[in-house]
Design a protein around this motif. Structure first.
Motif, mmCIF file in Angstrom:
data_model
loop_
_atom_site.group_PDB
_atom_site.id
_atom_site.type_symbol
_atom_site.label_atom_id
_atom_site.label_comp_id
_atom_site.label_asym_id
_atom_site.label_seq_id
_atom_site.Cartn_x
_atom_site.Cartn_y
_atom_site.Cartn_z
ATOM 1 N N PRO A 100 2.951 -32.019 12.414
ATOM 2 C CA PRO A 100 2.745 -32.050 13.862
ATOM 3 C C PRO A 100 2.274 -30.726 14.460
ATOM 4 N N THR A 101 2.487 -29.634 13.766
ATOM 5 C CA THR A 101 2.183 -28.344 14.380
ATOM 6 C C THR A 101 0.733 -27.922 14.191
ATOM 7 N N LEU A 102 0.027 -28.567 13.276
ATOM 8 C CA LEU A 102 -1.340 -28.129 13.011
ATOM 9 C C LEU A 102 -2.310 -28.784 13.986
ATOM 10 N N THR A 103 -3.453 -28.147 14.185
ATOM 11 C CA THR A 103 -4.476 -28.797 14.988
ATOM 12 C C THR A 103 -5.240 -29.766 14.096
ATOM 13 N N VAL A 104 -6.031 -30.597 14.741
ATOM 14 C CA VAL A 104 -6.788 -31.589 13.993
ATOM 15 C C VAL A 104 -7.717 -30.906 12.993
ATOM 16 N N ARG A 105 -8.404 -29.864 13.481
ATOM 17 C CA ARG A 105 -9.350 -29.193 12.610
ATOM 18 C C ARG A 105 -8.633 -28.524 11.441
ATOM 19 N N GLU A 106 -7.500 -27.893 11.736
ATOM 20 C CA GLU A 106 -6.750 -27.248 10.647
ATOM 21 C C GLU A 106 -6.323 -28.267 9.603
ATOM 22 N N THR A 107 -5.804 -29.387 10.074
ATOM 23 C CA THR A 107 -5.358 -30.422 9.146
ATOM 24 C C THR A 107 -6.488 -30.802 8.197
ATOM 25 N N GLU A 162 -0.286 -21.108 2.848
ATOM 26 C CA GLU A 162 -0.715 -20.744 4.187
ATOM 27 C C GLU A 162 -0.336 -21.838 5.182
ATOM 28 N N ARG A 163 -0.495 -23.076 4.744
ATOM 29 C CA ARG A 163 -0.172 -24.162 5.660
ATOM 30 C C ARG A 163 1.320 -24.161 6.001
ATOM 31 N N MET A 164 2.165 -23.916 5.002
ATOM 32 C CA MET A 164 3.608 -23.850 5.281
ATOM 33 C C MET A 164 3.917 -22.724 6.258
ATOM 34 N N ASN A 165 3.261 -21.586 6.051
ATOM 35 C CA ASN A 165 3.514 -20.452 6.932
ATOM 36 C C ASN A 165 3.076 -20.749 8.360
#
Lengths: 610, 714
Positions: free
Chosen positions: B207-214, B446-449
């Motif tokens: 839930p915390t990531l943006t669409v582009r990041e995901t 990086e994603r976890m961080n």
């Protein structure tokens, strides 16, 4: 905090639901269907309401609505372990007037079971995902049946078909249609009805973002919209088509713009049409709403002709229902009924009982094993206190979290039963606490026996009984603590943390981890009101006081306690006797329960679904 | 007739001919089909003989396909030229006729029967004793779908829709009889992994990531490692545009607490993730469930565009198709009770059913009418008998219908010659192609961080919760005394020190890990990375936080309480708390891998930590007087070694005040000698052991995850 925005959910909605008709409120999600039902049923908790809801010409109050209407919510909040008859019986005992004989209550339950076609499953458990029981449709019927017990003249239903397959949904609506034919007023919200359901509905209203775009007989809907220039295409369900027409399409900006325009025109067309003006029929008799009566009268004078006679009869009916409803059973009866239900549900949930027994046995064996073969030398003095302390705290620690969770799960139905004014929260809590004691004693029994025998504590009747009594008392106090935490705190997480913080404060000041004599004087009262300390001390007095320790091998003989009494003194447990300990435990119970009562009186028990 | 003629197709044409559609299955208008097949066979080289209004897009598809894929129709890989030519050779030598005859790539399901073992409850309800019931979920189903079309499977719950998708995607867990083939190759899991993407019903997104990041993180983990960052950005941008997510590209996805994108957009992201790889087949299980009517329609029309313009085979299952959705679909299959009741274009459905005696009333949705007509009503026995015999009748009618005859005729030509694809080279080429382990690992890390960084309260919890515990521990005593009661206080505090680390780690894991676990389940289902990679990344992710929070805790506790004022012992104290926290972290993670319920996992982990401390630490029961067996058990507990370090450091050379008891006075060394003999000699050994334990915990966590299989995600 940003300032709250106000949001108008319903906009100047006027409609009439008549007895003998099945009326449906339709609309896309967010159109205000459920809010409208909430307003009608007096179940809104926040928000300003202007306008009037009249019941046979009387402005409805919550008491009147409760006495003559049933509100069936979208989800079935039923207890899985009760049979259909028991579920209905429980509500009947609490809802029907106390003047009813038990035979009459039974008869009423049987009537409702027969009316809803539940005879073949009357003695089947309701069930849930894990327990085999009723099908989804039957469960929905039981939910409806609960509200039929007081023979309401009005039934409100929020999405009675949601989550049901098409056959079952059709069947539920057929049942509702039959109920309506018997002279009841049925008002339901429905989302995407299929055509077969649509064809059973007598009259319907389409809401679009809070305002009415159609209200009238179901079979005229297609003609009405066709006359406005929106014919229904072939092989398309008219409900789907017109609900879509009346919903804002958010998928792109221009579509949104376009759909808003259409909705606006639909709304204007409806306000101007014959359907809207012909249906305003309202009049008000009671003094408190005189003003509103004038208002309505001024708006539609033609509706007030020759109905006065019927009105007084209607009013009388209403008043009679209202009077009967005030005559519900008192606290003691409530307590008794809830207690019976609680015992019934708890004893039926034997997997849960079994798992708790196994849990108690596991803890017990674990503790017993650690303290197996205790010696009587200097090195073992701490271990003797260790077993007393650990037996006091191990079990409560696990019980507290479990019970807090259970209490929060029970809110699932508790909240709604309280809102339906089924019983008072005080009766509920007393029934709950008392009802738990027998189970509690069984678990403690299984907890004490292996621990006591494996660790090889004193094998005389007095010590064994005292051990059992002290542990039961301290676990019971912990239960009260958990119930208090559950009653005070809004969510399970917060309640859990709250209970754990209190418990760890008690743990540290109980005299095992920290020496009671080294606790700073300003805070020594904390250990004086600490029930864990008192049960720890009581166990130590019973089990350790009479021991003799062997100090021959001691490196420093001066600090080796040779008697149990010296050991107690070394641990700072020498002041106070069993009587003081009993007072300490009892005091805690009283305080926890008092706070619980205050908490449930003033803090609403909203369920936390996520 | 069509059969005979088709054999006349010249066999050694240029590869271009592979893409010419001579497949009469598109011509489902029953009366005209024969005629058209006659013509079609010759004319379809120009792809224009379709009875439906699809001529232009067929043409598009034709060009698209040939330019993109070249001559590689029979083989699974479209990655490198060398491979491609090799495969063409293979094609020419062995499977020539198939290569040539099959033009528009097609997914065939041939006489598929799927049997599962139905269990009727948990093992503890005596289920192990009862023989497992075998249930046929799919009964002899044959169907055929084409690339460039959107197909829907309709049916009530329990009709076998999801099972069919499972079988096609190679995820079936029961017994499969019959053949599923794509481009004439039997579908294997490895092959489908490359060519097909399966979009499950649940959106499990962080839930915390943006669409582009995901999408970018997924692209890094999915796409070949040789792609540059820029190319990946371009791919992601393309998917964002195709899925219509441009306006929310930089918004957070959001969840129950934080508001984010809408439900329809979440579904689009889930689909977008699967599009990154540019699959040829896109399978979607109930993509419209839980969406309102507009969003659902919009989504289906996007999928239709994907099929038509992107030349993909889109296959969706759908529970209740409204008429607007229904009409956008190219071909509809109705399943009932595992049998096929209809397969054909939606426009043919009403005529077909009318012809077998079931007309559709004017204002009703044909899809609803005919799914109801074919479904079995199980509420009463008589209803069940009645409806199931009707359903059976309709299925039989379909079996003998021309609709089906056309499909079968068309398929039988080659039904004898399915190629069993040698999937070993498929997997190896996939591995060679995929991103490097390091890239995936860094991406996960990086994603976890980023995820934790955005969850501020959790982040603060991670850093300060451990130290927050100190006031509770020292509230009552302030500083430890140096009298005899001080021994008891020290032991109590050291016990708490050894225990809080793992506990705090457990609470953090319970708060943070379940979301990560959800995404892990989804992504490992897609075969993106292994359990070990994921957990190692988590180990590395958690370590710095445990170092910071345990250092805070130790500094606060150590100096306020007044343990031995010596920097070296303090350093060891810090190190022990860090290692204990890391150990607790990985063990808690392992339990969450074995036990799905977070609450139950939490309780069991807490119980394990307690038990370990009871047996190992010697602070609850002195080790010296324990029976030998229990002492042995103590040797496997990490707490034994960490306690030895802490107790040894604290009590070694400690002097007690003996003012009120003159003459005889115990020292810390006496205490050690009687309760923890020899601890000072073993400090290094103990450190090596506890360090080893915390790394071993990672291994244990991996094993625990592997022991419990990945759940089926619905």
């Amino acid at each position: 905090m940003e300032p709250g925005r106000t949001n108008q959910i319903l906009k100047n909605v006027t409609f009439t639901a008549r007895s003998g008709q099945l009326m449906a409120i339709m609309g896309g999600s967010g159109s205000g269907k459920t809010s409208l039902l909430d307003v009608v049923a007096c179940r809104t908790t926040t928000g300003d309401i202007t306008g009037h809801v009249l019941l046979n010409s009387v402005s409805r109050t919550k008491a009147i609505i409760d006495s003559c209407a049933g509100y069936v919510r979208q989800d079935d909040r039923l207890i899985a372990h009760l049979t259909v008859r028991e579920t209905l019986m429980f509500v009947a005992q609490l809802k029907l007037p106390k003047s009813f004989s038990s035979q009459r209550v039974c008869d009423r339950v049987d009537e409702v079971i027969a009316e809803l076609g539940l005879k073949h499953v009357a003695n089947t458990k309701v069930g849930d995902a894990n327990i085999r029981g009723l099908s989804g449709g039957e469960r929905r019927r039981v939910s409806i049946g609960i509200h039929l017990l007081i023979l309401p003249s009005v039934i409100l239903l929020d999405e009675p078909t949601s989550g049901l397959d098409s056959f079952t949904a059709t069947n539920i609506i057929r049942t509702l249609s039959l109920l309506a034919k018997k002279g009841r007023t049925i008002l339901m919200s429905i989302h995407q009805p299929r055509f077969d359901i649509f064809s059973m509905i007598d009259s319907l209203m389409i809401l679009s973002s809070g305002s009415v775009v159609y209200d009238g007989p179901a079979n005229q809907m297609v003609d009405y919209f066709t006359s406005l220039g929106f014919p229904c295409p072939e092989h398309t369900n008219p409900c789907d088509f017109y609900i879509d027409l009346a919903t804002v399409d958010p998928t792109s900006r221009e579509r949104e713009q376009k759909s808003r325009e259409i909705i606006h025109s639909l709304h204007d067309a409806f306000s101007a049409s014959a359907h809207a003006s012909a249906e305003v029929v309202s009049f008000v008799d009671s003094d408190e709403v005189q003003k509103s009566m004038d208002l309505v009268r001024s708006r539609s004078p033609l509706a007030f002709e020759d109905n006065d006679k019927a009105c007084t009869k209607d009013l009388r009916d209403l008043l009679r229902a209202y009077e009967m409803q005030r005559d519900t059973p008192g606290y003691f009866k409530q307590f008794f009924v809830i207690l019976v239900r609680f015992l019934r549900v708890s004893s039926d949930d034997y997997p849960s009982i079994l798992s708790k027994v196994i849990h108690a046995l596991l803890m017990s064996v674990l503790l017993g094993t650690i303290y197996v073969d205790l010696k009587l030398d200097e090195q073992s003095v701490r271990d003797w206190f260790g077993i007393m302390f650990m037996s006091t705290v191990m079990y409560p620690y696990m019980v507290i979290l479990g019970l807090t969770k259970q209490c929060h799960e029970e809110r699932r139905f508790l909240y709604f039963e309280l809102q339906d004014k089924l019983y008072s929260p005080v009766a509920y809590y007393f029934a709950r606490i008392l009802g738990e004691i027998p189970f509690h004693l069984v678990y403690i029994f299984f907890y004490c026996i292996p621990l006591y025998t494996i660790a090889g504590l004193k094998m005389d009747m007095y010590s064994m009984t005292m051990f059992f009594v002290v542990i039961s008392a301290s676990v019971f106090t912990s239960r009260c603590l958990a119930i208090m935490a559950a009653a005070l705190m809004p969510t399970f997480q917060i309640a859990g943390v709250f209970a754990q913080i209190i418990f760890s404060l008690l743990l540290m000041s109980a005299g095992f981890f920290l020496n009671l004599d080294s606790i700073i004087p300003e805070l020594s009262w904390m250990s004086d009101i600490n029930y864990i300390r008192w049960s720890f001390q009581a166990l130590s007095i019973v089990e350790i006081k009479d021991l003799r320790f062997d100090c021959n091998a001691s490196l420093v003989p001066a600090v080796c306690p040779s008697t149990g009494e010296q050991a107690l003194a070394q641990y700072g447990l020498d002041d106070g006797n069993l009587g003081v300990a009993a007072a300490g435990l009892g005091g805690s119970v009283v305080v926890f329960l008092a706070i619980t009562l205050i908490g449930i009186k003033f803090i609403p028990q909203k369920p936390q679904d996520d | 007739m069509a059969q005979n003629k088709e054999y006349l197709v010249p066999r050694s044409h240029s590869p271009l001919l592979n893409h010419i559609n001579i497949n009469p299955i598109a011509d489902t208008s029953s009366t005209r089909s024969d005629q058209e097949n006659d013509l079609g066979f010759y004319q379809k080289a120009s792809a224009s003989a379709h009875g439906m209004s699809t001529d232009s897009r067929q043409n598009d598809g034709f060009q698209d396909d040939s330019s993109r894929n070249g001559p590689m129709d029979c083989v699974s890989s479209q990655s490198t030229a060398i491979e491609a030519s090799g495969n063409v050779d293979k094609c020419n030598q062995h499977q020539q006729d198939e290569c040539n005859n099959y033009t528009k790539p097609r997914l065939d399901v041939n006489n598929l029967t799927y049997t599962i073992r139905a269990t009727s409850g948990h093992w503890w309800s005596g289920n192990l004793l009862r023989p497992a019931r075998r249930k046929q979920v799919l009964k002899n189903v044959s169907m055929s779908f084409k690339r460039g079309e959107i197909n829907a499977i309709v049916g009530t719950s329990g009709s076998g829709k999801t099972s069919l998708l499972d079988v096609i995607s190679g995820r079936a867990e029961g017994q499969v009889d019959g053949v599923v083939s794509y481009k004439h190759e039997q579908c294997t899991r490895a092959m489908m992994r490359q060519k097909a993407s399966y979009v499950i019903q649940a959106d499990r997104l962080l839930p915390t990531l943006t669409v582009r990041e995901t999408l970018t993180y997924m692209a890094f983990m999915k796409l070949p490692g040789k792609l540059s960052f820029k190319e990946i950005d371009q791919k992601v941008q393309k998917v964002i545009i195709v899925m219509g997510l441009l306006h929310v590209a930089d918004s957070r996805i959001g969840g129950a607490v934080i508001r984010g994108v809408s439900g329809g957009e979440k579904r689009r992201i889930t689909i977008g993730v699967q599009l990154l790889k540019d699959p040829e087949i896109l399978l979607l299980d109930e993509p419209t469930s839980g969406l309102d009517s507009f969003t659902a329609r919009h989504l289906v029309s996007t999928l239709r565009n994907l099929a038509h313009e992107g030349d993909k085979l889109v296959l969706i299952s759908i529970h209740q198709a409204r008429s607007d959705i229904f009409n956008t679909i190219d071909r509809v299959a109705i399943l009932t009770d595992g049998q096929l009741a209809y397969l054909g274009p939606p426009s043919q459905m009403v005529p077909y059913f009318t012809s077998i005696g079931y007309p559709c009333p004017k204002h009703q949705n044909p899809c609803d009418v005919y799914t109801d007509l074919t479904s079995v009503d199980r509420r009463t026995l008589s209803r069940e008998a009645e409806t199931s015999s009707r359903a059976k009748e309709i299925c039989e009618a379909y079996e003998t219908s021309e609709l089906r005859q056309n499909m079968i005729e068309n398929k039988n030509i080659h039904s004898s010659a399915y190629r069993y694809h040698d999937n070993s080279d498929a997997t190896s080429s996939a591995q060679a192609d995929g991103p490097s382990w390091l890239r995936i690992f860094l991406c996960l890390l990086e994603r976890m961080n980023v995820h934790l960084w955005r969850e501020r309260t959790r982040l603060l919890g991670r850093i300060f919760q451990h130290a927050f515990f100190v006031p509770f521990m020292i509230l009552y005593i302030g500083r430890v005394d140096n009298d005899m009661g001080g021994i008891q206080d020290r032991m109590g505090l050291l016990y708490q020190t050894v225990q809080t680390g793992p506990y705090i780690a457990l609470t953090n894991v319970v708060a943070i890990f379940p979301v990560l676990r959800e995404t892990f389940y989804r992504e490992t289902h897609d075969g993106l990375y292994s359990t070990a990679t994921f957990l190692t990344a988590y180990f590395v992710h958690a370590l710095p936080f445990n170092i910071i929070s345990s250092t805070l805790f130790s500094t606060f506790l150590y100096w306020v309480v007044g343990f031995k004022a010596d920097l070296l012992t303090f350093g060891m104290f810090v190190l022990v708390t860090v290692i204990m926290a890391q150990f607790g972290e990985m063990i808690s993670v392992g339990f969450l891998g074995v036990i799905r319920s977070v609450q139950l996992a939490c309780d069991s982990t807490a119980l394990l930590f307690n038990t370990l401390a009871f047996f190992g630490s010697g602070l609850i029961r002195s080790l010296a007087t324990m029976p030998l067996v229990l002492k042995r058990i103590g040797y496997i507990c990490i707490q034994k070694y960490s306690t030895e370090i802490l107790v040894g450091n604290e009590f070694h050379n400690l002097q007690f005040d003996c003012d009120n008891e003159p003459g005889v006075c115990a020292t810390g060394n006496d205490f050690l000698a009687s309760r923890y003999p020899g601890v000072m000699e073993h400090v290094t050994r103990n450190f090596i052991i506890i360090g080893g334990y915390s790394v071993l915990a990672l291994g244990v966590a991996i094993v625990m995850f592997k022991a419990r299989k990945i759940p089926t995600l619905y």
